[in-house]
Write an enzyme that holds these catalytic residues in place. Structure first.
Site, mmCIF file in Angstrom:
data_model
loop_
_atom_site.group_PDB
_atom_site.id
_atom_site.type_symbol
_atom_site.label_atom_id
_atom_site.label_comp_id
_atom_site.label_asym_id
_atom_site.label_seq_id
_atom_site.Cartn_x
_atom_site.Cartn_y
_atom_site.Cartn_z
ATOM 1 C CE LYS A 124 -1.946 3.508 2.264
ATOM 2 N NZ LYS A 124 -1.334 4.449 3.222
ATOM 3 C CG ASP A 164 -6.660 3.913 1.763
ATOM 4 O OD1 ASP A 164 -7.854 3.606 1.565
ATOM 5 O OD2 ASP A 164 -6.202 5.008 1.445
#
Length: 211
Positions: free
Chosen positions: A120, A138
DNA sequence: ATCCCGAGGG
DNA sequence: CCCTCTGGAT
């Protein structure tokens, strides 16, 4: 969600926010990377509050190493997970100096090898610092993609694959920030504000759509 | 699956 | 009190 609806989905987000940007405060690639690492399970506002003073004097991995773990810890004590983050940021800074000449590598795999940097975070840096069409999934984007039906998936990787296949070319670069800002201010975790959502008629979660 | 972990909101 | 916030490593 069908292709025409997806195009309209992003067209509206783009219309509402022509120049999507991160809300994290940073001054260069390195400070962006640090800010993103610090932002795990924390609010941008909280991170900005802590980095406000930190980035006045520390903007390079060399300066961060000189500051040291204890020194950094003092700056970020107000952020959740501060102990782990302080350790990772120092180790990450040492790795940048040792393996990348003190520069942030513009490579997803190289970024992921850094301590405290996962998929991420690497995707955020690639998108925000280097203009890559990556989709960092996220907590917000995972929620928005599943609620709306834009790109449903049980894991963040599945959602990322869904976005890669479905987001139309014109919106790929900005998709990350459009989705995150939408999740943060409208499609909230607790009380989604569907009544003022520009995407309500395209969303499978909206009560009006279901009715 | 678990741990890490403070601030802000409801 | 509870939940959430741009996760990653074990």
């Amino acid at each position: 969600m069908k292709a025409p609806a997806i195009f309209e989905f992003f067209r509206r987000l783009a219309e509402a926010n022509p120049a999507p940007e991160t809300e994290l405060a940073y001054v260069n690639d390195y400070t962006l990377l640090v800010a993103v690492v610090l932002s795990a399970q924390a609010t941008d506002i909280g991170v900005n509050k802590a980095t406000k003073r930190l980035f006045e004097t520390v903007t390079t991995p060399e300066a961060m190493v000189a500051l040291g773990e204890e020194g950094l810890r003092a700056h970020i004590r107000t952020i959740g997970l501060f102990n782990t983050k302080a350790k990772n940021v120092i180790a990450l800074s040492e790795a940048l100096i040792r393996e990348h000449g003190g520069q942030v590598p513009a490579d997803r795999d190289a970024l992921e090898r850094l301590p405290g940097v996962g998929r991420k975070t690497a995707n955020v840096v690639m998108n925000t610092a280097f203009g890559a069409e990556t989709f960092a999934v996220d907590t917000h984007i995972f929620r928005v993609c599943n609620r709306t039906g834009l790109a449903p998936g049980k894991t963040v990787l599945a959602v990322e694959r869904g976005l890669e296949k479905r987001v139309p070319k014109p919106f790929r670069l900005g998709a990350h920030h459009w989705l995150i800002l939408h999740g943060r201010y409208v499609c909230k975790a607790r009380r989604p504000e569907c009544w003022r959502c520009p995407l309500a008629d395209l969303c499978r979660f909206n009560p009006k759509t279901l009715a």
